[in-house]
Design a protein around this motif. Structure first.
Motif, mmCIF file in Angstrom:
data_model
loop_
_atom_site.group_PDB
_atom_site.id
_atom_site.type_symbol
_atom_site.label_atom_id
_atom_site.label_comp_id
_atom_site.label_asym_id
_atom_site.label_seq_id
_atom_site.Cartn_x
_atom_site.Cartn_y
_atom_site.Cartn_z
ATOM 1 N N UNK A 82 5.877 -5.619 -39.441
ATOM 2 C CA UNK A 82 5.456 -4.722 -40.475
ATOM 3 C C UNK A 82 5.502 -5.384 -41.822
ATOM 4 N N UNK A 83 4.553 -5.544 -42.648
ATOM 5 C CA UNK A 83 4.833 -6.213 -43.987
ATOM 6 C C UNK A 83 5.843 -5.494 -45.133
ATOM 7 N N UNK A 84 6.515 -6.300 -45.767
ATOM 8 C CA UNK A 84 7.357 -5.723 -46.854
ATOM 9 C C UNK A 84 8.756 -5.821 -46.089
ATOM 10 N N UNK A 85 8.991 -6.142 -45.055
ATOM 11 C CA UNK A 85 10.327 -5.852 -44.128
ATOM 12 C C UNK A 85 10.872 -7.355 -43.943
ATOM 13 N N UNK A 86 12.172 -7.701 -44.422
ATOM 14 C CA UNK A 86 12.734 -8.613 -44.390
ATOM 15 C C UNK A 86 13.891 -8.608 -43.166
ATOM 16 N N UNK A 87 14.824 -9.600 -43.238
ATOM 17 C CA UNK A 87 15.891 -9.377 -42.147
ATOM 18 C C UNK A 87 16.727 -8.288 -42.150
ATOM 19 N N UNK A 88 17.018 -7.884 -40.834
ATOM 20 C CA UNK A 88 17.903 -6.608 -40.782
ATOM 21 C C UNK A 88 17.282 -5.111 -41.175
ATOM 22 N N UNK A 89 16.008 -5.352 -41.283
ATOM 23 C CA UNK A 89 15.336 -4.201 -41.791
ATOM 24 C C UNK A 89 15.416 -3.799 -43.349
ATOM 25 N N UNK A 90 15.825 -5.022 -44.100
ATOM 26 C CA UNK A 90 15.657 -4.813 -45.541
ATOM 27 C C UNK A 90 14.276 -4.657 -46.165
ATOM 28 N N UNK A 91 14.114 -3.906 -46.935
ATOM 29 C CA UNK A 91 12.886 -3.664 -47.623
ATOM 30 C C UNK A 91 12.645 -4.416 -48.868
ATOM 31 N N UNK A 92 11.516 -5.010 -48.873
ATOM 32 C CA UNK A 92 11.131 -5.701 -50.241
ATOM 33 C C UNK A 92 10.042 -4.686 -50.903
ATOM 34 N N UNK A 93 10.942 -3.859 -51.858
ATOM 35 C CA UNK A 93 10.309 -2.739 -52.596
ATOM 36 C C UNK A 93 9.611 -3.008 -53.748
ATOM 37 N N UNK A 94 10.536 -3.573 -54.635
ATOM 38 C CA UNK A 94 9.919 -3.947 -56.082
ATOM 39 C C UNK A 94 9.788 -5.429 -56.310
ATOM 40 N N UNK A 95 8.697 -5.709 -56.831
ATOM 41 C CA UNK A 95 8.199 -7.074 -56.951
ATOM 42 C C UNK A 95 8.852 -7.574 -58.513
ATOM 43 N N UNK A 96 8.638 -8.843 -58.798
ATOM 44 C CA UNK A 96 9.398 -9.237 -59.993
ATOM 45 C C UNK A 96 8.697 -8.626 -61.150
ATOM 46 N N UNK A 97 7.634 -8.029 -61.178
ATOM 47 C CA UNK A 97 6.886 -7.449 -62.401
ATOM 48 C C UNK A 97 7.547 -6.107 -62.621
ATOM 49 N N UNK A 98 8.358 -5.359 -61.698
ATOM 50 C CA UNK A 98 8.886 -4.332 -62.052
ATOM 51 C C UNK A 98 10.112 -4.306 -62.931
ATOM 52 N N UNK A 155 19.289 -4.514 -58.915
ATOM 53 C CA UNK A 155 18.830 -3.312 -58.350
ATOM 54 C C UNK A 155 19.403 -3.281 -56.811
ATOM 55 N N UNK A 156 19.830 -2.054 -56.172
ATOM 56 C CA UNK A 156 20.378 -1.953 -54.822
ATOM 57 C C UNK A 156 19.230 -2.272 -53.938
ATOM 58 N N UNK A 157 19.832 -2.948 -52.683
ATOM 59 C CA UNK A 157 18.921 -3.153 -51.643
ATOM 60 C C UNK A 157 18.741 -1.982 -50.662
ATOM 61 N N UNK A 158 17.648 -2.072 -50.236
ATOM 62 C CA UNK A 158 17.165 -1.005 -49.328
ATOM 63 C C UNK A 158 17.014 -1.232 -48.071
ATOM 64 N N UNK A 159 17.598 -0.900 -46.854
ATOM 65 C CA UNK A 159 17.531 -1.080 -45.434
ATOM 66 C C UNK A 159 16.981 0.130 -44.926
ATOM 67 N N UNK A 160 16.308 -0.061 -43.537
ATOM 68 C CA UNK A 160 15.927 0.994 -42.887
ATOM 69 C C UNK A 160 16.883 0.969 -41.620
ATOM 70 N N UNK A 161 17.168 2.305 -41.151
ATOM 71 C CA UNK A 161 17.930 2.451 -39.673
ATOM 72 C C UNK A 161 17.377 3.661 -39.152
ATOM 73 N N UNK A 162 16.740 3.394 -37.844
ATOM 74 C CA UNK A 162 16.653 2.034 -37.134
ATOM 75 C C UNK A 162 16.087 1.084 -37.953
ATOM 76 N N UNK A 163 16.170 -0.373 -37.878
ATOM 77 C CA UNK A 163 15.403 -1.121 -38.659
ATOM 78 C C UNK A 163 13.919 -1.323 -38.304
ATOM 79 N N UNK A 164 13.098 -1.559 -39.210
ATOM 80 C CA UNK A 164 11.597 -1.837 -38.812
ATOM 81 C C UNK A 164 11.634 -3.381 -38.252
ATOM 82 N N UNK A 165 10.733 -3.648 -37.436
ATOM 83 C CA UNK A 165 10.682 -4.986 -36.799
ATOM 84 C C UNK A 165 10.190 -6.029 -37.993
#
Length: 596
Positions: free
Chosen positions: A87-103, A73-83
């Motif tokens: 904010x939950x579900x936000x990783x380094x450089x503003x990458x989002x943790x969108x889908x869990x392992x169950x998807x 699955x492609x990675x999704x980033x935010x720009x400007x990045x969320x801190x």
């Protein structure tokens, strides 16, 4: 294959342009976005209508396709990045943790990316609004590990503590240079673990520390930065500054300059263990485990008089703390991630195993994984090279007594296990072994398939000296059938399966030829079969033993694993007609027959 990947990337670009007017980002522009270009085959920018909560700019989604797309699955980033950590579900450089392992998704239909983008948009809206703040507790360990930096040389700490104990308490800790920091509830538990992994414990690196239990998980903004905040938590818990001071002394009185302690947090997914250590250095001369802070010790900066509370508060505030990586290795987590319902019973059951050959040895890892932790092991023979093909142990143990070798093996691989005794003689010739089998064991497994040993068990039962249930297990020729007979306490009904010399009265298989082969020693024979044929029987026996420990029995229980007809025919045998007349058709085999 490279062309197929390139075609997939082109198809994704066309999809994103058609649906979202997405523009591909030149590689030179990625550096300004903080996205590592080497990780991705292509990147696209999608505009949204969401305003960044900090600067009010419109947030863009960066779709970063990995080289293995569409199978990853492609990675999704935010720009400007969320801190991150705000904010939950936000990783380094503003990458989002969108889908869990169950998807799940269909990699041959790349329109799944549309669902990913839709979910990303919703996630940003929800996390900015604060509706997902409770997820900081659900995914606590992810956020905890991102709150501090670790070096590549820093070893992850180990916790053996019981998470079902929801109290703030003194625990024990070892600071070992090669294995890292190890926490345990008791000194005995800690020393046993260290011994089993090959470390001789000593007072130089063993100490006491504190486990603090929290009723609610911290959010990242609440992670403590100094020991003064820990003291405040303890004061709130105890409602008494004296008790809180006594508790914090366990940390301040450590023999280590940078002592560590545990934090147990209750979350919607169960209890979580995290750890912290002091980063400023406490500068003591070593008073580990002393609870009465008000008896001041020279070397802590005070004379032998009372330490005022305000000085304690100041000292704690000045002492910084940081999170450290820790991994739970207690049985409750290792054997089912706190979901093994058997553990409460099996962990308190002591099993004696007589015979650590092809059957008995391979039961050990299965029983340990079912939660059994205490064993008495007995076998009078050394491991031979010819045993390795159907034994738990490998070549490194050849020449070592089987019971002693199994003890070494399981205590090394499963350090929480305790082998009370490894008898290297015939069990009925060793008074120590006899005493432990009859007084310490809650149930026994006889896996010798030797009639003399079984008759010795009968003698102990009939004399009233052996009062627990005994599980008898053995295999037929070529391991085409494995028998498991649970003999309830106080009887020897198992003996009814055999004649007076130990020959099985009714076997599953019938052979018209000799099934054993002679060895190159006078009078020596062996039964040819391999480890695969036995593996199904091992599982059946382990299941029967676990049921016995957890449920008990009112009457004897007898079950048999019969192998496949193909195995039987390859060995030149056939199913016994008398067995089938008495117990039912075996047909193609490969099943468990419950006889009693």
């Amino acid at each position: 294959m490279p062309n197929e990947r390139a075609n997939s990337i082109d198809a994704l670009g066309q999809l994103l342009f058609t649906r979202y007017s997405a523009k591909r980002i030149p590689e030179k522009d990625l550096q300004g976005l903080g996205i590592p270009s080497s990780l991705y085959a292509a990147n696209w920018r999608i505009r949204t209508d969401i305003k960044h909560p900090e600067d009010g700019k419109t947030i863009q989604l960066i779709v970063a396709a990995r080289p293995s797309f569409p199978f990853s699955v492609p990675h999704i980033y935010t720009h400007p990045e969320l801190e991150i950590l705000k904010y939950p579900h936000v990783e380094e450089r503003g990458k989002l943790c969108v889908w869990g392992d169950e998807v799940s998704f269909d990699p041959q239909d790349i329109t799944y990316v549309e669902h990913l983008i839709k979910d990303s948009h919703s996630l940003i809206e929800e996390t900015i609004s604060g509706n997902l703040d409770d997820d900081f507790s659900v995914g606590l360990l992810s956020y905890w590990s991102r709150s501090f930096k670790t070096s590549s040389k820093e070893k992850k700490a180990t916790s053996l503590c019981n998470i079902r104990n929801l109290t703030t308490r003194k625990i024990h800790v070892a600071y070992e240079s090669n294995k890292g920091t190890v926490f345990a509830d008791t000194e005995k538990q800690l020393k046993s673990w260290l011994t089993n992994i090959g470390i001789k414990s000593n007072q130089k690196f063993c100490s006491t520390t504190l486990l603090i239990n929290l009723s609610e998980a911290w959010k990242p903004s609440e992670y403590p930065t100094n020991l003064g905040e820990i003291l405040s938590i303890l004061e709130s818990q105890y409602g008494d500054p004296v008790q809180a001071a006594e508790a914090i002394t366990i940390v301040l009185g450590s023999s280590r300059r940078y002592p560590a302690f545990l934090i147990q947090t209750n979350t919607p997914n169960g209890a979580v263990i995290t750890a912290m250590n002091c980063v400023g250095g406490i500068g003591t001369r070593g008073h580990a485990g002393l609870l009465n802070l008000y008896e001041a010790k020279i070397g802590n900066g005070f004379r032998d008089s009372i330490i005022p509370q305000r000085f304690l508060n100041t000292r704690c505030i000045q002492l910084g703390v940081r999170g450290i990586d820790i991994e739970r290795r207690d049985p409750s987590w290792v054997l089912g991630r706190d979901s093994n319902s058997f553990l409460s019973t099996t962990s308190g059951t002591t099993i004696g195993i007589i015979g650590l050959g092809s059957v008995g040895s391979s039961l050990l890892p299965l029983l340990i994984k079912a939660g059994f932790t205490r064993f008495v092991l007995c076998d009078g023979e050394p491991l031979e090279a010819a045993n390795v093909g159907r034994h738990l142990l490998g070549m490194s143990y050849v020449g070592v007594n089987k019971a002693e070798a199994c003890k070494r093996h399981i205590e090394r691989d499963y350090p929480w296990v305790e082998v009370l005794h490894a008898g290297s003689q015939e069990w009925f010739e060793d008074d120590t072994t006899i005493d432990l089998l009859t007084t310490e064991c809650d149930l026994m497994i006889s896996a010798t398939a030797e009639w003399a040993s079984d008759k010795a068990i009968q003698e102990r039962i009939e004399s009233g000296k052996l009062k627990c249930c005994v599980v008898f297990c053995f295999t037929e020729a070529h391991a085409v059938a494995t028998h498991c007979y649970i003999n309830k306490a106080g009887s020897f009904s198992y003996g009814s399966l055999f004649d007076n010399t130990g020959d099985l009265l009714e076997s599953c298989a019938k052979f018209e030829h000799r099934t054993t082969k002679p060895t190159h020693f006078c009078g020596g024979i062996f039964q040819p079969y391999g480890g695969i044929e036995l593996s199904f029987g091992h599982s059946m026996i382990a299941e029967a033993v676990t049921e016995l420990a957890c449920e008990g029995i009112q009457t004897d229980s007898y079950r048999v694993w019969v192998g496949s007809r193909k195995l039987l025919l390859s060995a030149g045998g056939e199913w016994s007609h008398s067995w089938e007349q008495k117990y039912g058709e075996i047909d193609d085999g490969s099943k468990v027959l419950k006889v009693l």
